[in-house]
Design a protein around this motif. Structure first.
Motif, PDB file in Angstrom:
ATOM      1  N   HIS A 165      -4.767   0.236   0.029  1.00  0.00           N
ATOM      2  CA  HIS A 165      -5.862  -0.249   0.978  1.00  0.00           C
ATOM      3  C   HIS A 165      -7.017   0.687   0.684  1.00  0.00           C
ATOM      4  O   HIS A 165      -6.897   1.921   0.726  1.00  0.00           O
ATOM      5  N   VAL A 172      -0.958  -5.491   0.361  1.00  0.00           N
ATOM      6  CA  VAL A 172      -2.350  -5.682   0.055  1.00  0.00           C
ATOM      7  C   VAL A 172      -2.892  -6.763  -0.323  1.00  0.00           C
ATOM      8  O   VAL A 172      -2.230  -7.430  -1.203  1.00  0.00           O
ATOM      9  N   CYS A 216       1.083  -1.141   0.002  1.00  0.00           N
ATOM     10  CA  CYS A 216       0.040  -0.062   0.117  1.00  0.00           C
ATOM     11  C   CYS A 216       1.078   1.297   0.083  1.00  0.00           C
ATOM     12  O   CYS A 216       2.002   1.251   0.930  1.00  0.00           O
ATOM     13  N   SER A 248      -9.213  -3.233  -3.237  1.00  0.00           N
ATOM     14  CA  SER A 248      -8.347  -2.105  -3.324  1.00  0.00           C
ATOM     15  C   SER A 248      -8.754  -0.887  -4.115  1.00  0.00           C
ATOM     16  O   SER A 248      -9.362  -1.103  -5.197  1.00  0.00           O
TER      17      SER A 248
END
Length: 666
Positions: free
Chosen positions: A337, A320, A313, A326
């Motif tokens: 995220h 992630v 992220c 996402s």
């Protein structure tokens, strides 16, 4: 007139009707308890000392047994507790300055707020009998503030029909008629009681802790649900998803397919897509522009299997899980995220549906206007650049030009660079190849409150400017906002576009963390936003990341190198050779290994490290062009102040003209 001996005042009070209030010339006075404008009927002091009370404020009981707070009585205080720096009403969210109702468990209310909610709890709704209901299609002019929300559930007014009262309260009709107790399928042990959130419970449905307003709660079990979450909609259709979502109560927790975080008790399912999500995630924006990435990022429920590598992220730098939702940029493999991308409204804006396909600003324009010659590898060796009138030649001869500065970033030239054989003009190869225009995402134009998307910044030169980020004065290249004129130097602009920063003094890359309170390993200052190493306890402020690694200074004939480790442990060596003051051996400093010269970073850089000596400046009060100089051995006197020109000065190069002036004197 009715007399009243009232709490909080030494004289008797008289009741005034509207005619008496206006007749006494007191039509615009404030209540001495609640601070609001008084209206008849009201009380005033018989001795005319300026003390006035609303009738409701005068008759307010010293203790109030409130059904929304059954554990303790609310006590009337003349002033907020002395331990408070600021007292905020737990109903209307406004500051309390005078008389308040207070409970030792931390609840505070204006008098009118305590009495208004008391009447709601007691079902004494006479105040609402003559108030017209507002249409729910009403679009509040104050959607972001209290006036656009219900004071009971704190949801937007436009969801349901509502009352808008003259006393300043807005509430949904359904919230004025809420049952004091309810049974709930997710908590069958005890009934849930409507109450103020004095225990600061988070909602078991949405996991949000709402300080203001009311909620349904079971205090012994510490179980609470927001009013809105207690009776969720059975079906929800949103434009961000092509199918309808259906309510599904669960005893067990679940992982939301839209955001990848845990949910409890209440889920919404899409049977067509086989997905289960939080209620709040049904309406996630499909496309956003985030301040930490130039391109738009798209919400996706999963990422296709061709992306085999793990993705971190951009905000928190943790991995992630791409099996869940996402925000993703497929062009750059940049990912957030969901909760990190939407963490603060100042950091992103939602891309409207009509602008989803607009990529007109993504086309780069090269600042090299013409390539005149290339080598066998196709590398440009002779070029024309839009910032200079002569052609530029590529070179890597550091020995001959190592003390020269790049006219773009104003750092000493290194590696490959372009230079002009006819004048003192140098550009790092990387600075010469910068685009004429670049989108800058982490910028909010002056005069605006919120981030509204990436702004076009134009590459400019030949002007004096103050960098908005590092705040250094510079006459190098800058990127200038096309809308508000704000300018950023090349060093800061380059840093803002990097996902990771590599510095010579540390073996691991550094990542940008927001709200990360640490101490800078370079200067020792306390910082909030850091460039930090994930692998070790190493943190830098933005200023230390941007320090020149090598620099020249009149204190030494050789180049000074930014040094990250102490050279020796003898205390007598921990002094600055410029100011002769003590130096903290834990902090970075500049050092010459040949001469054993050591100096504070700020002493070497001075006030103007990014103004190039030898560059010209036109001053309207002098007939000839002036040149920036830093004198080394001979210090003439400034024509303005008469002091010696030891710092940055402007000198006339015209033969016979002895004009020299401190830069600061201009």
């Amino acid at each position: 007139m009715e007399a009243l001996k009232n709490y909080g005042h030494q004289h008797p009070l008289l009741m005034l009707n509207e005619e008496q209030l206006i007749g006494n010339g007191n039509g615009a006075v404030d209540c001495s308890r609640c601070g609001k404008k008084v209206s008849a009927p009201c009380f005033s002091c018989v001795d005319c000392c300026g003390f006035y009370l609303h009738k409701t404020c005068a008759e307010a009981p010293l203790e109030l047994n409130h059904l929304f707070h059954r554990h303790h009585p609310l006590v009337l205080l003349q002033n907020p507790p002395p331990s408070y720096t600021r007292c905020v009403c737990d109903f209307c969210n406004e500051t309390c300055e005078k008389f308040i109702y207070h409970c030792s468990c931390g609840l505070d209310f204006h008098i009118k707020c305590a009495l208004f909610t008391f009447n709601i709890a007691e079902r004494n709704l006479k105040e609402l009998e003559h108030v017209a209901l507002e249409d729910p299609s009403f679009s509040s002019k104050n959607d972001g503030g209290n006036l656009g929300k219900c004071f009971v559930c704190w949801e937007p007014l436009a969801i349901y029909t509502y009352f808008s009262l003259d006393c300043g309260f807005n509430l949904h009709k359904k919230c004025a008629e809420l049952p004091l107790k309810m049974s709930h399928v997710c908590h069958r042990k005890h009934p849930l009681v409507l109450q103020f959130n004095s225990e600061r419970l988070s909602c078991k449905m949405c996991q949000v802790t709402q300080r203001r307003g009311l909620l349904y709660a079971c205090s012994p079990c510490q179980f609470g649900v927001h009013i809105e979450c207690a009776s969720p909609f059975p079906d929800i259709q949103d434009k961000s998803h092509q199918h309808q979502f259906t309510l599904f109560f669960r005893q067990n927790s679940f992982i939301c397919d839209a955001c990848g975080t845990e949910g409890h008790h209440v889920a919404y399912t899409c049977g067509t897509c086989s997905s289960m999500v939080h209620k709040k995630c049904i309406s996630l924006p499909r496309i956003i522009q985030h301040t930490w990435h130039d391109h738009r990022v798209f919400h996706t429920y999963f990422i296709h299997k061709e992306y085999f590598e793990s993705l971190n992220c951009m905000w928190c730098h943790e991995v992630v899980d791409t099996e869940y939702g996402s925000y993703f940029c497929a062009d750059c493999n940049v990912i957030f995220h969901v909760n990190c991308a939407l963490k603060g409204e100042d950091y992103y804006c939602i891309v409207s549906q009509e602008n989803e396909d607009d990529k007109s600003l993504d086309i780069p324009v090269n600042s090299i206007t013409k390539v005149l010659e290339t080598n066998d590898d196709g590398e440009a060796t002779v070029i024309e650049h839009f910032t200079h009138k002569h052609y530029l030649m590529v070179s890597d001869n550091i020995r001959e030009h190592g003390d020269k500065r790049c006219d773009g970033c104003l750092l000493l030239v290194s590696a490959k660079f372009y230079h002009c054989s006819r004048c003192d003009f140098f550009l790092h190869k990387s600075c010469a190849e910068l685009p004429k225009m670049k989108l800058f995402s982490s910028h909010i134009c002056a005069g605006t409150e919120f981030f509204s998307g990436s702004k076009p910044f134009i590459l400019t030169s030949d002007c004096m400017f103050k960098c908005e980020i590092c705040e250094y004065l510079s006459n190098g290249f800058s990127y200038k906002c096309n809308e508000c004129g704000l300018q950023v130097c090349l060093r800061c602009f380059a840093l803002s576009l990097q996902d990771a920063v590599k510095i010579p003094g540390h073996k691991h890359p550094l990542l940008l963390y927001h709200g990360n309170e640490k101490q800078c390993s370079g200067c020792g200052e306390d910082i909030i936003d850091t460039c930090s190493c994930k692998d070790c306890n190493f943190h830098l402020c933005g200023s230390c990341v941007m320090r020149p690694t090598i620099i020249n200074h009149k204190c030494d004939d050789h180049l000074l190198t930014l040094t990250y480790d102490k050279i020796n442990d003898y205390a007598r060596y921990h002094y600055c050779d410029i100011c002769e003051e003590e130096r903290d051996p834990k902090n970075w400093f500049y050092h010459c290994e040949t001469c054993d010269t050591s100096a504070h970073v700020d002493c070497v850089l001075g006030k103007y490290p990014f103004i190039k000596p030898g560059s010209t400046f036109n001053y309207e009060d002098h007939p000839h062009p002036l040149t920036f100089v830093k004198k080394i051995h001979y210090y003439p006197k400034c024509v303005e102040c008469g002091e010696l020109c030891e710092d940055l000065s402007l000198e006339c190069a015209e033969p016979g003209c002895e004009y020299i002036v401190h830069w600061e004197c201009l």
